[in-house]
Design a protein around this motif. Structure first.
Motif, PDB file in Angstrom:
ATOM      1  N   LEU A  57       0.816  -1.330   0.090  1.00  7.74           N
ATOM      2  CA  LEU A  57      -0.301  -0.004  -0.151  1.00  7.74           C
ATOM      3  C   LEU A  57       1.045   1.194  -0.097  1.00  7.74           C
ATOM      4  O   LEU A  57       0.757   2.247  -0.808  1.00  7.74           O
ATOM      5  N   GLY A  58       2.013   1.260   0.816  1.00  7.44           N
ATOM      6  CA  GLY A  58       2.669   2.596   0.834  1.00  7.44           C
ATOM      7  C   GLY A  58       3.494   2.636  -0.574  1.00  7.44           C
ATOM      8  O   GLY A  58       3.479   3.958  -0.900  1.00  7.44           O
ATOM      9  N   TRP A  59       4.042   1.824  -1.056  1.00  4.65           N
ATOM     10  CA  TRP A  59       4.792   1.847  -2.263  1.00  4.65           C
ATOM     11  C   TRP A  59       3.779   2.147  -3.281  1.00  4.65           C
ATOM     12  O   TRP A  59       3.971   2.733  -4.302  1.00  4.65           O
ATOM     13  N   GLY A  60       2.678   1.487  -3.299  1.00  3.12           N
ATOM     14  CA  GLY A  60       1.630   1.494  -4.278  1.00  3.12           C
ATOM     15  C   GLY A  60       1.112   3.192  -4.154  1.00  3.12           C
ATOM     16  O   GLY A  60       0.684   3.650  -5.319  1.00  3.12           O
ATOM     17  N   PHE A  61       0.821   3.869  -3.120  1.00  6.13           N
ATOM     18  CA  PHE A  61       0.366   5.053  -3.093  1.00  6.13           C
ATOM     19  C   PHE A  61       1.500   5.980  -3.867  1.00  6.13           C
ATOM     20  O   PHE A  61       1.440   6.863  -4.452  1.00  6.13           O
ATOM     21  N   GLY A  62       2.640   5.580  -2.989  1.00  2.00           N
ATOM     22  CA  GLY A  62       4.095   6.471  -4.006  1.00  2.00           C
ATOM     23  C   GLY A  62       4.149   6.426  -5.437  1.00  2.00           C
ATOM     24  O   GLY A  62       4.085   7.189  -6.274  1.00  2.00           O
ATOM     25  N   LEU A  63       3.650   4.825  -5.893  1.00  2.00           N
ATOM     26  CA  LEU A  63       3.771   4.719  -7.605  1.00  2.00           C
ATOM     27  C   LEU A  63       2.533   5.507  -8.105  1.00  2.00           C
ATOM     28  O   LEU A  63       2.758   6.076  -9.076  1.00  2.00           O
ATOM     29  N   ALA A  64       1.532   5.584  -7.529  1.00  4.19           N
ATOM     30  CA  ALA A  64       0.365   6.192  -8.151  1.00  4.19           C
ATOM     31  C   ALA A  64       0.478   7.694  -7.953  1.00  4.19           C
ATOM     32  O   ALA A  64       0.382   8.524  -9.167  1.00  4.19           O
ATOM     33  N   MET A  65       1.112   8.433  -7.290  1.00  2.00           N
ATOM     34  CA  MET A  65       1.429   9.759  -7.084  1.00  2.00           C
ATOM     35  C   MET A  65       2.548   9.982  -8.180  1.00  2.00           C
ATOM     36  O   MET A  65       2.841  10.924  -9.096  1.00  2.00           O
ATOM     37  N   HIS A  66       3.646   9.106  -8.363  1.00  3.84           N
ATOM     38  CA  HIS A  66       4.694   9.154  -9.493  1.00  3.84           C
ATOM     39  C   HIS A  66       4.177   9.077 -10.713  1.00  3.84           C
ATOM     40  O   HIS A  66       4.315   9.941 -11.659  1.00  3.84           O
ATOM     41  N   GLY A  67       3.086   8.191 -10.973  1.00  8.69           N
ATOM     42  CA  GLY A  67       2.373   8.106 -12.193  1.00  8.69           C
ATOM     43  C   GLY A  67       1.486   9.505 -12.584  1.00  8.69           C
ATOM     44  O   GLY A  67       1.546  10.002 -13.722  1.00  8.69           O
ATOM     45  N   PHE A  68       0.824  10.032 -11.621  1.00  8.03           N
ATOM     46  CA  PHE A  68       0.186  11.167 -11.689  1.00  8.03           C
ATOM     47  C   PHE A  68       0.955  12.419 -12.058  1.00  8.03           C
ATOM     48  O   PHE A  68       0.795  13.109 -13.087  1.00  8.03           O
ATOM     49  N   GLY A  69       2.305  12.612 -11.555  1.00  9.95           N
ATOM     50  CA  GLY A  69       3.293  13.483 -11.744  1.00  9.95           C
ATOM     51  C   GLY A  69       3.738  13.243 -13.373  1.00  9.95           C
ATOM     52  O   GLY A  69       4.090  14.329 -13.958  1.00  9.95           O
ATOM     53  N   ALA A  70       4.050  11.967 -13.474  1.00  7.09           N
ATOM     54  CA  ALA A  70       4.715  11.947 -14.822  1.00  7.09           C
ATOM     55  C   ALA A  70       3.760  12.084 -16.074  1.00  7.09           C
ATOM     56  O   ALA A  70       4.147  12.584 -17.114  1.00  7.09           O
ATOM     57  N   TYR A  71       2.404  11.909 -15.798  1.00  9.28           N
ATOM     58  CA  TYR A  71       1.703  12.055 -16.963  1.00  9.28           C
ATOM     59  C   TYR A  71       0.706  13.277 -16.724  1.00  9.28           C
ATOM     60  O   TYR A  71      -0.392  13.826 -17.351  1.00  9.28           O
ATOM     61  N   GLY A  72       1.143  14.088 -15.844  1.00  7.52           N
ATOM     62  CA  GLY A  72       0.526  15.457 -15.735  1.00  7.52           C
ATOM     63  C   GLY A  72      -0.554  15.573 -15.179  1.00  7.52           C
ATOM     64  O   GLY A  72      -1.478  16.700 -15.320  1.00  7.52           O
ATOM     65  N   TYR A  73      -0.982  14.865 -14.410  1.00  7.61           N
ATOM     66  CA  TYR A  73      -2.436  14.899 -13.607  1.00  7.61           C
ATOM     67  C   TYR A  73      -2.093  15.393 -12.130  1.00  7.61           C
ATOM     68  O   TYR A  73      -1.486  14.711 -11.346  1.00  7.61           O
ATOM     69  N   SER A  74      -2.696  16.170 -11.598  1.00  7.08           N
ATOM     70  CA  SER A  74      -2.550  16.663 -10.312  1.00  7.08           C
ATOM     71  C   SER A  74      -3.808  16.970  -9.641  1.00  7.08           C
ATOM     72  O   SER A  74      -4.636  17.972  -9.886  1.00  7.08           O
ATOM     73  N   PRO A  75      -4.464  16.310  -8.870  1.00  5.01           N
ATOM     74  CA  PRO A  75      -5.906  16.414  -8.388  1.00  5.01           C
ATOM     75  C   PRO A  75      -5.797  17.609  -7.450  1.00  5.01           C
ATOM     76  O   PRO A  75      -6.977  18.160  -7.317  1.00  5.01           O
ATOM     77  N   PHE A  76      -4.700  18.076  -6.890  1.00  7.10           N
ATOM     78  CA  PHE A  76      -4.678  19.181  -6.074  1.00  7.10           C
ATOM     79  C   PHE A  76      -4.079  20.331  -6.722  1.00  7.10           C
ATOM     80  O   PHE A  76      -4.741  21.497  -6.191  1.00  7.10           O
ATOM     81  N   PHE A  77      -3.080  20.483  -7.293  1.00  2.00           N
ATOM     82  CA  PHE A  77      -2.523  21.463  -8.118  1.00  2.00           C
ATOM     83  C   PHE A  77      -2.318  21.395  -9.389  1.00  2.00           C
ATOM     84  O   PHE A  77      -1.315  21.122 -10.258  1.00  2.00           O
ATOM     85  N   GLY A  78      -3.563  21.245 -10.292  1.00  2.00           N
ATOM     86  CA  GLY A  78      -3.764  21.205 -11.628  1.00  2.00           C
ATOM     87  C   GLY A  78      -3.282  22.356 -12.318  1.00  2.00           C
ATOM     88  O   GLY A  78      -2.830  23.432 -11.848  1.00  2.00           O
ATOM     89  N   LYS A  79      -3.537  22.261 -13.763  1.00  2.00           N
ATOM     90  CA  LYS A  79      -3.018  23.370 -14.622  1.00  2.00           C
ATOM     91  C   LYS A  79      -3.876  24.735 -14.200  1.00  2.00           C
ATOM     92  O   LYS A  79      -3.351  25.810 -14.214  1.00  2.00           O
ATOM     93  N   ALA A  80      -5.222  24.610 -14.014  1.00  5.99           N
ATOM     94  CA  ALA A  80      -5.981  25.669 -13.595  1.00  5.99           C
ATOM     95  C   ALA A  80      -5.488  26.317 -12.379  1.00  5.99           C
ATOM     96  O   ALA A  80      -5.252  27.678 -12.290  1.00  5.99           O
ATOM     97  N   TRP A  81      -4.873  25.510 -11.399  1.00  8.19           N
ATOM     98  CA  TRP A  81      -4.407  26.295 -10.259  1.00  8.19           C
ATOM     99  C   TRP A  81      -2.983  27.031 -10.386  1.00  8.19           C
ATOM    100  O   TRP A  81      -2.755  27.981 -10.095  1.00  8.19           O
ATOM    101  N   GLU A  82      -2.243  26.238 -11.263  1.00  6.84           N
ATOM    102  CA  GLU A  82      -1.012  26.982 -11.742  1.00  6.84           C
ATOM    103  C   GLU A  82      -1.110  28.077 -12.457  1.00  6.84           C
ATOM    104  O   GLU A  82      -0.597  29.261 -12.227  1.00  6.84           O
TER     105      GLU A  82
END
Length: 93
Positions: A57-82
């Motif tokens: 679960l710990g590594w899986g969560f980190g892996l999911a965050m890594h994937g979100f970052g790599a593919y440009g998806y950010s549920p908290f700090f997205g493009k609109a926020w930027e």
């Protein structure tokens, strides 16, 4: 050096960084897919307590965050926020 060359160079650098991030994500995913089953086997052979859940679960969560970052998806700090923050800081200056 012309402005067009600088623009192309920036685009190239940004694209290169994106490719490196995606490559890093897939390396992390491959490691996860190899290590977690080995840990699960060790867990199964050695004890009845399912401790393998914690690293999975710990590594899986980190892996999911890594994937979100790599593919440009950010549920908290997205493009609109930027864009809002960039405009906000530009107006302050």
């Amino acid at each position: 050096m012309e402005i067009q060359d600088l623009s192309n160079n920036r685009k190239y650098q940004k694209a290169k960084e994106k490719v490196e991030a995606i490559k890093g994500f897939y390396g992390n995913l491959l490691a996860y897919c190899i290590v977690i089953p080995i840990l699960a086997l060790v867990n199964y052979v050695t004890t009845n307590f399912p401790w393998v859940i914690f690293p999975a679960l710990g590594w899986g969560f980190g892996l999911a965050m890594h994937g979100f970052g790599a593919y440009g998806y950010s549920p908290f700090f997205g493009k609109a926020w930027e864009e809002r923050k960039i405009k906000e800081f530009m107006q302050k200056s």
